[in-house]
Design a protein around this motif. Structure first.
Motif, PDB file in Angstrom:
ATOM      1  N   SER A 354       0.839  -1.434   0.129  1.00 52.42           N
ATOM      2  CA  SER A 354       0.057  -0.025   0.024  1.00 52.42           C
ATOM      3  C   SER A 354       1.023   1.276  -0.044  1.00 52.42           C
ATOM      4  N   LEU A 378      -7.373   5.484  -6.499  1.00 50.72           N
ATOM      5  CA  LEU A 378      -8.528   4.472  -6.218  1.00 50.72           C
ATOM      6  C   LEU A 378      -8.185   3.122  -5.658  1.00 50.72           C
ATOM      7  N   ASP A 379      -7.092   2.504  -6.149  1.00 48.84           N
ATOM      8  CA  ASP A 379      -6.477   1.368  -5.538  1.00 48.84           C
ATOM      9  C   ASP A 379      -6.381   1.499  -4.070  1.00 48.84           C
ATOM     10  N   SER A 382      -9.286   1.728  -1.984  1.00 51.05           N
ATOM     11  CA  SER A 382     -10.120   0.460  -2.087  1.00 51.05           C
ATOM     12  C   SER A 382      -9.599  -0.442  -0.811  1.00 51.05           C
ATOM     13  N   GLN A 385     -11.376   0.956   2.242  1.00 54.40           N
ATOM     14  CA  GLN A 385     -12.808   0.875   2.081  1.00 54.40           C
ATOM     15  C   GLN A 385     -13.256  -0.607   2.384  1.00 54.40           C
ATOM     16  N   GLU A 386     -12.202  -1.600   2.326  1.00 56.39           N
ATOM     17  CA  GLU A 386     -12.362  -3.031   2.307  1.00 56.39           C
ATOM     18  C   GLU A 386     -11.977  -3.331   3.908  1.00 56.39           C
TER      19      GLU A 386
END
Length: 651
Positions: A354, A378-379, A382, A385-386
């Motif tokens: 990350s 956005l990757d 995500s 958000q996960e």
């Protein structure tokens, strides 16, 4: 030298049995160490216990000179396994060596319980002259040096090896002033001759080579931390030619690369980093440093390529962590066990995927590769958000900023990519996450250092200051989110909505009430205060531009005047103020401001760019939008007005 006397020895059968067991255990190790790493590691753990039990049996009897050579050999082998199966040096090893020395003294009819470890070694080496004990004591001294090396006690090692060299050959003792005395002493050290039948699990010659390599490596790191780069280079090159595993050799090359980079030799740095990868392709810190060197050189394509490769390697490493492979055959005392320093941990820090994904996003955004930046942001988001945010490291060594800043950078990238609604949504997320974290009023000293706050960094007061600064950060993020939304609505041609968001930003900033007196120099302000001031300026310019488009000239004038008060050197605020004054037919004032701020417009863009470098990346797009467009017709009108005014005054 004296030779052993047999009168105090245990039964000959015991000595023979212990010697046979020692030989058998050493033979098991010789057979196991050539096998795969897992087999050797398992054997090492088993033999650690076996040698420990044998040592306990021998120490069940009072110390006697005839048994001491074998006991010291068993102790040496036992401690080799203790150190070799540990991640780092532990206290028990030093205590084991100390107990061995005390038993030697007791066997010689003396004592040293009250002595420090250094004093104990001095007493043993000066007073114990039994010939058969010299080689075992030298081996134990090498282990003591290994433990001191692992704890960075280099002067202790120097003192010990002066004694060992003197005990071996007084005429060969090195001079104290000799260059790098530690390495000189280690290289000159020779173990006294002993019987070929001695069962050792690692030879003293191998241990000596490992000590020399680790000592050069450790001292090189210390010199690197101190900034003595030429000395660092020599020591690390010495270490690179030493006895170590491929893993450690790759680490040494990484450190050489970092040293060359700090010396201003980026091409040499790249060569060393390439060598690191050739030696150990799993050494992905070499890739991160390679990317940093390319960044320094301004070679963005090469930098991004290195980061892409680093990202792939990090993913593979995360799924299948590499085994701690060493050189073959397997050695118990290895350089990697002896060199553990904060600077090495920092230079060899492993990146989470990350982090690399964020670096890719950041570099692409800075370089204007907006579409790529959006994809990477956005990757990264995500992952959050996960529910995987716990996998994102936030320690001091991480390149990641605070998560709200990443959201704001993503919003900026989305805005520049024309994905306006997505940008608004991301900003809404920042606003909702920070709303309950901001008090109605935030009072904090705006200066970086206040005399009355000198002691606030500790205890309850320090915690209060930290809490206030955290509130200030949350306020900054939410205000920046409103600011971004204002500029997005401006791009969409929604003036009413834009003015509303700019106003919300400005109203939010009223919560901050600085306690400093007067106007503070910019360099003395807290970083958060500087950013807040810039956000306020950009909001005023943005709202003023909307008022100007709606021909609300008086409202626009107030915003631009306020903006110039906040930042008197800002060319955009000055340019818009001149424009609105001219529209209001206040030509004399417009001309005065133009002469004061804008008569020499060369370099204005460069000034804006330099100012932007001091602020967070998420403000870059706002800074670009707030730049006043070149208005040559207005400049000509003002110049004509000034010429006419001067001609009239000269008549």
């Amino acid at each position: 030298m004296k030779r052993l006397r047999c009168g105090t020895a245990p039964e000959p059968g015991c000595l023979q049995a212990w010697a046979a067991e020692c030989e058998a255990l050493a033979g098991r190790w010789r057979a196991a160490r050539g096998s795969a790493y897992g087999g050797a590691a398992a054997a090492a753990r088993q033999l650690r216990g076996a040698f420990g039990e044998l040592l306990l049996q021998m120490r069940g009897l009072p110390p006697a000179l005839p048994m001491m050579p074998l006991e010291l050999t068993v102790l040496y082998n036992s401690l080799l396994f203790v150190m070799g199966t540990s991640d780092c040096a532990i206290k028990g090893e030093a205590e084991g060596i100390r107990q061995g020395l005390l038993r030697v003294l007791e066997a010689c009819g003396t004592s040293g319980q009250d002595l420090s470890t250094q004093e104990l070694w001095q007493k043993v080496l000066q007073e114990v002259t039994v010939e058969e004990l010299q080689a075992p004591l030298h081996r134990l001294g090498a282990l003591q040096a290994a433990w001191w090396l692992a704890t960075s006690c280099l002067q202790n090692i120097i003192d010990l090896f002066r004694l060992l060299s003197s005990a071996e050959d007084p005429e060969r003792a090195p001079c104290r002033a000799e260059k790098n005395e530690l390495l000189t002493l280690l290289k000159a050290w020779r173990t006294p001759a002993e019987e070929a039948s001695v069962s050792l699990v690692q030879s003293t010659e191998d241990l000596k080579e490992t000590l020399c390599t680790a000592a050069a490596f450790l001292q090189g790191l210390q010199e690197l931390e101190a900034g003595n780069l030429s000395t660092t280079l020599c020591l690390l090159q010495e270490a690179a030619g030493g006895f170590c595993s491929k893993r450690v050799l790759a680490q040494i090359y990484v450190c050489l690369g970092c040293c060359a980079q700090r010396m201003g030799k980026p091409q040499t740095a790249l060569q060393h980093l390439k060598q690191a990868l050739q030696v150990d392709f799993q050494c992905h810190p070499a890739l991160s440093h390679t990317a940093a060197v390319y960044h320094e050189l301004g070679e963005t394509d090469a930098e991004l390529q290195a980061l892409y490769l680093l990202y792939e390697v990090c993913l593979l490493w995360k799924k299948n962590p590499p085994s701690a492979t060493s050189s073959s055959p397997y050695f118990l005392i290895r350089a990697e066990l002896l060199v553990n320093t904060p600077i090495l941990a920092s230079l060899l820090r492993h990146h989470h995927p990350s982090e690399v994904k964020y670096l890719l996003a950041q570099r692409c955004l800075r370089d204007g590769r907006v579409a790529d930046a959006v994809e990477h942001y956005l990757d990264f988001l995500s992952l959050l958000q996960e529910g995987l945010q716990q996998q994102v490291p936030l320690d001091g060594g991480s390149p990641l900023p605070r998560i709200p800043e990443v959201f704001l950078e993503a919003a900026s990238a989305l805005e520049q990519d024309g994905r306006h609604q997505d940008s608004l949504t991301v900003c809404d997320e920042v606003i909702s996450r920070t709303t309950n974290l901001i008090p109605k009023i935030i009072q904090v000293e705006e200066k970086l250092e206040q005399p009355e706050c000198a002691s606030l960094e500790t205890g309850l007061a320090g915690g209060l200051l930290s809490q206030k600064r955290e509130s200030l950060c949350c306020l900054t993020w939410r205000a920046a989110a409103y600011l971004h939304q204002g500029w997005v609505w401006s791009k969409l041609g929604k003036g009413k909505e834009a003015i509303m968001q700019f106003s919300r930003c400005l109203n939010d900033l009223l919560r901050f009430q600085p306690r400093g007196c007067g106007v503070e120099p910019a360099e003395s302000l807290l970083p958060e205060v500087k950013v807040l001031q810039k956000i306020r300026l950009l909001s005023l310019i943005g709202r003023g531009m909307q008022f100007l488009e709606q021909e609300k000239h008086k409202e626009a004038l107030l915003d631009f005047q306020h903006g110039l008060q906040i930042s008197p050197d800002d060319p955009a605020a000055a340019s818009y103020l001149v424009q609105v004054l001219w529209k209001l037919n206040r030509k004399e004032e417009a001309a005065d401001y133009w002469q004061k701020y804008l008569e020499s417009p060369a370099g204005e863009d460069g000034q804006q760019e330099r100012q932007g470098r001091h602020f967070p990346l998420y403000l870059d797009s706002c800074l670009k939008q707030a730049t006043f467009p070149q208005n040559e017709s207005l400049a000509r009108c003002i110049q004509d007005y000034l010429r006419t005014t001067r001609q009239d005054s000269s008549r």
